[in-house]
Write a protein that holds these residues in place. Structure first.
Motif, short mmCIF file in Angstrom:
data_model
loop_
_atom_site.label_atom_id
_atom_site.label_comp_id
_atom_site.label_asym_id
_atom_site.label_seq_id
_atom_site.Cartn_x
_atom_site.Cartn_y
_atom_site.Cartn_z
N GLU A 119 14.08 1.72 17.11
CA GLU A 119 14.24 3.34 17.01
C GLU A 119 13.34 3.92 16.42
N ARG A 120 12.74 3.24 15.30
CA ARG A 120 11.55 3.66 14.61
C ARG A 120 10.42 3.96 15.51
N ALA A 121 10.40 3.00 16.50
CA ALA A 121 9.06 3.13 17.44
C ALA A 121 9.09 4.60 18.31
N VAL A 122 10.34 5.17 18.23
CA VAL A 122 10.22 6.54 18.96
C VAL A 122 9.12 7.48 18.47
N PHE A 123 9.20 7.43 17.22
CA PHE A 123 8.16 8.20 16.41
C PHE A 123 6.72 7.70 16.19
N ASP A 124 6.53 6.56 16.85
CA ASP A 124 5.08 6.08 16.43
C ASP A 124 4.07 6.70 17.49
N PRO A 125 2.72 7.03 17.10
CA PRO A 125 1.90 7.41 18.18
C PRO A 125 1.63 6.42 19.41
#
Length: 550
Positions: free
Chosen positions: A111-117
């Motif tokens: 879920e955190r990877a959704v906001f990764d560049p």
């Protein structure tokens, strides 16, 4: 230390400390304090030798000689602390359960990877050749060739604010060739695109709801692991004391069998000298048979308790037939119980299943926040800015980007399903699920209070039973001594002595069971109040209350 003053330890891996409430192990070589039955004054045969069988014994078909020992294999000396430590190190189910929080934590990273560049790139090449036929006679067809190579790279990212950012760099080469001329052009462009959600997807709490739910799931898995560890420690302690009880019962039956044999031999001696009729031997033989029957059952129960304990602690160097020597001795001296209100207060804060229910409610609240966005239409504002350069080479094209040429676009995008039945259904389901989780939490709190109070009353009952059974055992010893005296002077019967021996045996078994059951009741009380690991000095995740607003 009172129930409301339990220490709070940091979250670490499981570490075994000193058990705070269990009795100290008996010194090496010291026998357990099992009351010995009154001795007889009549001459006895050497210990371990079976009395001479009579015709009545042979007619009844009673077995002669001692029963064979049931256990074989290497010995394993254990205290209850050792048993718990072995289970924490070697229990297979605990090893599997310990991986669950780590597995659940991986979804948080997803879920955190959704906001990764995100870095992207694309390259393409195309070629087109066309032939134009003319209607004039003797005019050759016109052939034209066009080809294009293009490369693009960039970086895009989605932010919790509902903003999508995309930065692109692109370069292309185009060539057009015919019979007359050849044209070649190089183009470069740098662009920036921003898309901002204005309605659906514009709230930060909604965009972060899935990530926060993943974090809640990780916390739930930690509390679930703590609950499993508490249940395992409780099972190990219960199994350990079951084995101690079965071993003591076996020893008591062995002693009572020896006493019955001595009584049988004394009865035979009195029959031989004519002091007693031959019918007295039958009562003594029946008592020996009953003692053998009880001893067989006690040994079988001890074997089952031993196997159960071995399965829980799973010692690496032991076998299923390994013998166990229990170091801890049950003592009748027990401390007074803490007030039930103190245990209830601790249970409301520390019970793992209650904290799991609180976190489930928190997860439901996040789901309400997340699905609330589905009720809004989609309205996005987008802005695109770019600068382009044109030249006869790639280097010159990039230098030309600084020229006055530019492009931009601004606009709105709108979409909304007619009726929006899916969004309304999701939001309604989330609200109902949250109400269900809240009711489940209230129900769990009631069950927790019921479990703690029932465990407290059971611990108090077994504590009072220790003194009662001790008094009964003392009185039964006096009754047996009286019956034996009457038998020696000729006013009593072997049947009365056998009945008194049987009552003493039952009272000894009841006293030992009351002592062991009180130990087990305390373990269950501490497990129901969520303090078992803290009282045993074991550090595990989830030793604080899970807070939620409701």
């Amino acid at each position: 230390m009172t129930a409301t003053q339990l220490p709070r330890r940091p979250v670490h891996a499981l570490v075994l400390g000193l058990l705070l409430t269990l009795p100290a192990a008996a010194p090496a070589g010291e026998e357990d304090p099992v009351p010995a039955p009154p001795t007889l004054d009549a001459p006895l045969e050497p210990a371990g030798r079976e009395p001479r069988p009579s015709a009545a014994a042979q007619a009844l078909g009673l077995p002669q000689g001692d029963l064979p020992p049931p256990d074989s294999g290497e010995g394993l000396t254990l205290s209850v602390e050792d048993a718990v430590l072995m289970a924490l190190r070697h229990n297979r189910s605990l090893a599997a359960e310990q991986l669950q929080p780590a597995i659940t934590g991986t979804f948080e990273a997803v879920e955190r990877a959704v906001f990764d560049p995100e870095l992207f790139a694309e390259a393409s090449a195309s070629r087109e050749e066309s032939v134009r036929q003319f209607s004039e006679v003797n005019r050759p067809p016109a052939v034209s060739l066009s080809q294009r190579e293009q490369a693009e790279a960039g970086l895009r990212q989605s932010l919790p604010t509902g903003t999508d950012i995309e930065l692109t760099l692109s370069a292309s080469r185009s060539e057009r060739r015919d019979q007359i001329s050849t044209t070649e052009q190089f183009t470069s462009r740098a662009g920036l695109t921003l898309t901002q959600a204005l309605l659906q997807g514009a709230r930060i709490d909604s965009n972060l709801a899935s990530l926060r739910q993943a974090r809640v799931d990780t916390a739930i898995s930690r509390y679930a692991f703590r609950g499993f560890a508490e249940s395992l420690v409780a099972d190990v302690e219960q199994a350990y004391w079951d084995y101690v009880l079965a071993s003591r019962n076996t020893a008591i039956y062995e002693e009572s069998l020896e006493v019955a044999r001595r009584q049988l031999e004394e009865t035979r001696q009195r029959i031989r000298v004519g002091d007693r009729p031959e019918t007295e031997e039958t009562s003594a033989l029946a008592e020996v048979a009953l003692r053998r029957q009880g001893l067989i059952d006690a040994r079988s129960q001890r074997a089952r308790a031993r196997i159960r304990l071995l399965q829980l602690i799973n010692p690496p160097a032991a076998r299923w037939d390994s013998r166990i020597q229990a170091e801890d001795s049950p003592t009748p001296d027990v401390p007074p119980l803490e007030p039930v209100a103190a245990h209830l207060q601790l249970a409301m804060d520390l019970r793992p299943d209650l904290n799991e229910a609180r976190l489930q409610l928190q997860r439901g609240e996040l789901e309400v926040v997340r699905t609330r966005q589905g009720l809004l239409p989609r309205l996005d504002l987008f802005i695109t800015l770019g600068r382009s350069g044109y030249a006869d080479s790639f280097g010159s094209a990039w230098r030309a980007v600084d020229d006055e040429g530019y492009d931009y676009s601004v606009g709105l995008q709108f979409s909304h399903p007619l009726g929006n039945r899916a969004g309304e259904a999701d939001a309604r389901r989330a609200r109902l699920s949250r109400e269900q989780a809240l009711e489940s939490l209230y129900h769990m709190e009631q069950l927790t209070a019921l479990d703690v109070q029932n465990a407290w009353y059971e611990a108090n009952r077994t504590r009072e039973q220790i003194a009662a059974t001790r008094q009964t055992r003392i009185l039964q010893e006096q009754v047996l001594e009286t019956e034996q005296t009457r038998f020696r002077v000729g006013s009593g019967t072997a049947l009365a002595v056998a009945q008194a021996q049987r009552d003493l045996l039952e009272s000894r078994l009841d006293e030992m069971e009351a002592i062991i059951r009180h130990r087990q009741a305390l373990t269950d009380l501490y497990r129901q109040s969520g303090t078992l690991l803290l009282r045993r000095g074991i550090e595990a995740p989830g030793d604080t209350r899970a807070e939620t607003a409701y």
